[in-house]
Scaffold this motif. Structure first.
Motif, PDB file in Angstrom:
ATOM      1  N   PHE A 121      -2.255  -6.925  30.979  1.00 33.10           N
ATOM      2  CA  PHE A 121      -3.212  -7.945  30.569  1.00 33.10           C
ATOM      3  C   PHE A 121      -4.562  -7.358  30.160  1.00 33.10           C
ATOM      4  N   PRO A 122      -5.131  -6.398  30.893  1.00 29.05           N
ATOM      5  CA  PRO A 122      -6.452  -5.867  30.524  1.00 29.05           C
ATOM      6  C   PRO A 122      -6.537  -5.302  29.106  1.00 29.05           C
ATOM      7  N   PRO A 123      -5.570  -4.483  28.657  1.00 31.05           N
ATOM      8  CA  PRO A 123      -5.703  -4.003  27.267  1.00 31.05           C
ATOM      9  C   PRO A 123      -5.638  -5.122  26.230  1.00 31.05           C
ATOM     10  N   MET A 124      -4.899  -6.177  26.506  1.00 28.39           N
ATOM     11  CA  MET A 124      -4.853  -7.297  25.558  1.00 28.39           C
ATOM     12  C   MET A 124      -6.202  -8.005  25.490  1.00 28.39           C
ATOM     13  N   VAL A 125      -6.820  -8.233  26.652  1.00 27.91           N
ATOM     14  CA  VAL A 125      -8.120  -8.899  26.673  1.00 27.91           C
ATOM     15  C   VAL A 125      -9.171  -8.023  25.995  1.00 27.91           C
ATOM     16  N   GLY A 126      -9.127  -6.719  26.259  1.00 30.98           N
ATOM     17  CA  GLY A 126     -10.067  -5.810  25.603  1.00 30.98           C
ATOM     18  C   GLY A 126      -9.897  -5.802  24.099  1.00 30.98           C
ATOM     19  N   ALA A 127      -8.657  -5.857  23.646  1.00 30.58           N
ATOM     20  CA  ALA A 127      -8.393  -5.895  22.207  1.00 30.58           C
ATOM     21  C   ALA A 127      -8.894  -7.203  21.604  1.00 30.58           C
ATOM     22  N   MET A 128      -8.688  -8.329  22.312  1.00 29.58           N
ATOM     23  CA  MET A 128      -9.196  -9.616  21.827  1.00 29.58           C
ATOM     24  C   MET A 128     -10.706  -9.569  21.624  1.00 29.58           C
ATOM     25  N   ASP A 129     -11.412  -9.056  22.622  1.00 32.48           N
ATOM     26  CA  ASP A 129     -12.875  -8.998  22.554  1.00 32.48           C
ATOM     27  C   ASP A 129     -13.328  -8.141  21.383  1.00 32.48           C
ATOM     28  N   ALA A 130     -12.693  -6.991  21.205  1.00 31.91           N
ATOM     29  CA  ALA A 130     -13.078  -6.098  20.109  1.00 31.91           C
ATOM     30  C   ALA A 130     -12.800  -6.734  18.754  1.00 31.91           C
ATOM     31  N   MET A 131     -11.684  -7.441  18.617  1.00 31.84           N
ATOM     32  CA  MET A 131     -11.338  -8.061  17.339  1.00 31.84           C
ATOM     33  C   MET A 131     -12.309  -9.176  16.985  1.00 31.84           C
ATOM     34  N   GLY A 148       5.434  -7.073  31.839  1.00 36.38           N
ATOM     35  CA  GLY A 148       4.044  -6.713  31.574  1.00 36.38           C
ATOM     36  C   GLY A 148       3.636  -6.821  30.122  1.00 36.38           C
ATOM     37  N   PHE A 149       4.510  -7.316  29.241  1.00 32.39           N
ATOM     38  CA  PHE A 149       4.191  -7.406  27.822  1.00 32.39           C
ATOM     39  C   PHE A 149       3.347  -8.656  27.552  1.00 32.39           C
ATOM     40  N   CYS A 150       2.205  -8.455  26.865  1.00 32.33           N
ATOM     41  CA  CYS A 150       1.310  -9.545  26.495  1.00 32.33           C
ATOM     42  C   CYS A 150       0.977  -9.410  25.012  1.00 32.33           C
ATOM     43  N   MET A 169      -6.312  -2.295  18.000  1.00 26.12           N
ATOM     44  CA  MET A 169      -5.394  -1.227  18.400  1.00 26.12           C
ATOM     45  C   MET A 169      -6.133  -0.118  19.138  1.00 26.12           C
ATOM     46  N   SER A 170      -7.276   0.286  18.608  1.00 26.43           N
ATOM     47  CA  SER A 170      -8.055   1.350  19.252  1.00 26.43           C
ATOM     48  C   SER A 170      -8.542   0.921  20.629  1.00 26.43           C
ATOM     49  N   ALA A 171      -9.006  -0.332  20.719  1.00 28.00           N
ATOM     50  CA  ALA A 171      -9.499  -0.820  22.009  1.00 28.00           C
ATOM     51  C   ALA A 171      -8.381  -0.881  23.033  1.00 28.00           C
ATOM     52  N   ALA A 172      -7.212  -1.333  22.627  1.00 30.79           N
ATOM     53  CA  ALA A 172      -6.089  -1.440  23.562  1.00 30.79           C
ATOM     54  C   ALA A 172      -5.645  -0.063  24.050  1.00 30.79           C
ATOM     55  N   GLU A 173      -5.620   0.913  23.161  1.00 32.19           N
ATOM     56  CA  GLU A 173      -5.182   2.264  23.548  1.00 32.19           C
ATOM     57  C   GLU A 173      -6.175   2.928  24.496  1.00 32.19           C
ATOM     58  N   GLN A 174      -7.451   2.568  24.385  1.00 29.55           N
ATOM     59  CA  GLN A 174      -8.448   3.127  25.297  1.00 29.55           C
ATOM     60  C   GLN A 174      -8.310   2.566  26.704  1.00 29.55           C
ATOM     61  N   ILE A 175      -7.790   1.345  26.810  1.00 27.19           N
ATOM     62  CA  ILE A 175      -7.686   0.695  28.118  1.00 27.19           C
ATOM     63  C   ILE A 175      -6.309   0.886  28.742  1.00 27.19           C
ATOM     64  N   GLY A 176      -5.271   0.792  27.924  1.00 27.00           N
ATOM     65  CA  GLY A 176      -3.902   0.867  28.444  1.00 27.00           C
ATOM     66  C   GLY A 176      -2.920   1.233  27.351  1.00 27.00           C
ATOM     67  N   GLU A 177      -1.787   0.544  27.340  1.00 30.97           N
ATOM     68  CA  GLU A 177      -0.706   0.871  26.408  1.00 30.97           C
ATOM     69  C   GLU A 177      -0.599  -0.162  25.297  1.00 30.97           C
ATOM     70  N   LEU A 178      -0.626   0.321  24.057  1.00 31.25           N
ATOM     71  CA  LEU A 178      -0.393  -0.525  22.895  1.00 31.25           C
ATOM     72  C   LEU A 178       1.087  -0.509  22.570  1.00 31.25           C
ATOM     73  N   ARG A 179       1.672  -1.688  22.375  1.00 36.62           N
ATOM     74  CA  ARG A 179       3.107  -1.782  22.090  1.00 36.62           C
ATOM     75  C   ARG A 179       3.396  -1.915  20.603  1.00 36.62           C
ATOM     76  N   SER A 180       2.896  -2.964  19.955  1.00 35.60           N
ATOM     77  CA  SER A 180       3.207  -3.194  18.547  1.00 35.60           C
ATOM     78  C   SER A 180       2.226  -4.178  17.949  1.00 35.60           C
ATOM     79  N   ILE A 181       2.190  -4.239  16.615  1.00 33.50           N
ATOM     80  CA  ILE A 181       1.358  -5.198  15.896  1.00 33.50           C
ATOM     81  C   ILE A 181       2.187  -5.812  14.777  1.00 33.50           C
ATOM     82  N   MET A 182       1.708  -6.951  14.251  1.00 31.26           N
ATOM     83  CA  MET A 182       2.394  -7.623  13.145  1.00 31.26           C
ATOM     84  C   MET A 182       1.383  -8.511  12.429  1.00 31.26           C
ATOM     85  N   VAL A 183       1.472  -8.559  11.091  1.00 36.62           N
ATOM     86  CA  VAL A 183       0.647  -9.445  10.274  1.00 36.62           C
ATOM     87  C   VAL A 183       1.576 -10.350   9.471  1.00 36.62           C
TER      88      VAL A 183
END
Length: 255
Positions: A121-131, A148-150, A169-183
């Motif tokens: 959860f923490p890397p997802m929240v950090g990524a949200m804030d950065a975005m 644990g996937f969010c 992506m950069s924010a999530a990798e700094q906090i925890g594990e990045l899994r995947s992205i999609m647009v």
């Protein structure tokens, strides 16, 4: 929307990534005339996109969707079922009972969709804030799929969503594990209807029936009973008369 029971074939594509499954569903909708019934999440990150339509269309759509999942290295399994028995529709989340009437509309409709999945959860929240601080995007909601996937779900123009995901992506990798992205640049109606969206972004859609609803009423039956008038009761006093003697009667007659 056409009768889904007449279009009886079922298509299922399973992935172990929510963004991969959404990308798979988007490709299936855009490759053939099928309907997206919804998603089934069974835990541990496993997600399945369920579509319905004519057998040739479903077969084509499943092939196209599975190819997208394979490119992301997230494909688990795929299946096409023609003419399923009604029993399956009754007990599994694969029928048109999931295609309920839309009672709300998202304020973010017609915008591109961006998905960023993390483990934790923490890397997802950090990524949200950065975005949010980097581009003109909105966080529409998030999704948890187990293990644990969010997944953070953002909406905006294609350019803003792309910029935001790069920073996220950069924010999530700094906090925890990045899994995947999609647009998803241009989501179709079925995808708009099924993508998770927080209630904050939903607008209720009021539907007014053309005619008032008339319910049958079961009232107790009233039986008319004729009223019989009765005469008032009269009290009668019985008086005992003394018996007359025969001789006395004859004397009275002679006189």
């Amino acid at each position: 929307m056409s009768n889904i029971h007449a279009e009886s074939a079922i298509g299922l594509v399973s992935t172990r990534s929510f963004p991969a499954m959404v990308g798979t569903a988007d490709m299936m909708l855009k490759s053939a005339a099928v309907h997206l019934v919804g998603y089934e999440k069974i835990g541990n990150g496993y997600c399945t996109a369920v579509i319905r339509g004519r057998f040739p269309d479903v077969k084509l759509a499943v092939a196209a969707g599975a190819e997208v999942a394979e490119q992301m290295d997230e494909l688990i399994s795929k299946s096409v079922i023609s003419r399923p028995f009604p029993n399956l529709d009754a007990v599994l989340p694969i029928s048109d009972r999931l295609l309920a009437q839309i009672v709300s509309k998202s304020k973010l409709s017609n915008l591109a969709i961006g998905l960023l999945e993390t483990r934790g959860f923490p890397p997802m929240v950090g990524a949200m804030d950065a975005m949010l601080k980097t581009a003109d995007v909105h966080v529409a909601g998030y999704e948890k799929t187990g293990a644990g996937f969010c997944t953070a779900i953002i909406r905006g123009t294609v350019s803003n969503v792309t910029i935001a995901l790069d920073v996220g992506m950069s924010a999530a990798e700094q906090i925890g594990e990045l899994r995947s992205i999609m647009v998803i640049p241009r989501p179709l109606e079925d995808l708009e209807r099924t993508i998770p969206t927080a209630s904050y972004w939903l607008e209720p859609v009021l539907t007014i029936p053309e005619q008032p609803l008339v319910l049958p009423l079961r009232l107790p039956q009233v039986v008319n009973v004729p009223v019989v008038e009765t005469a008032p009761m009269v009290e009668v006093e019985v008086v005992e008369a003394e018996p007359l003697k025969l001789n006395e009667n004859r004397e009275s007659l002679d006189n």
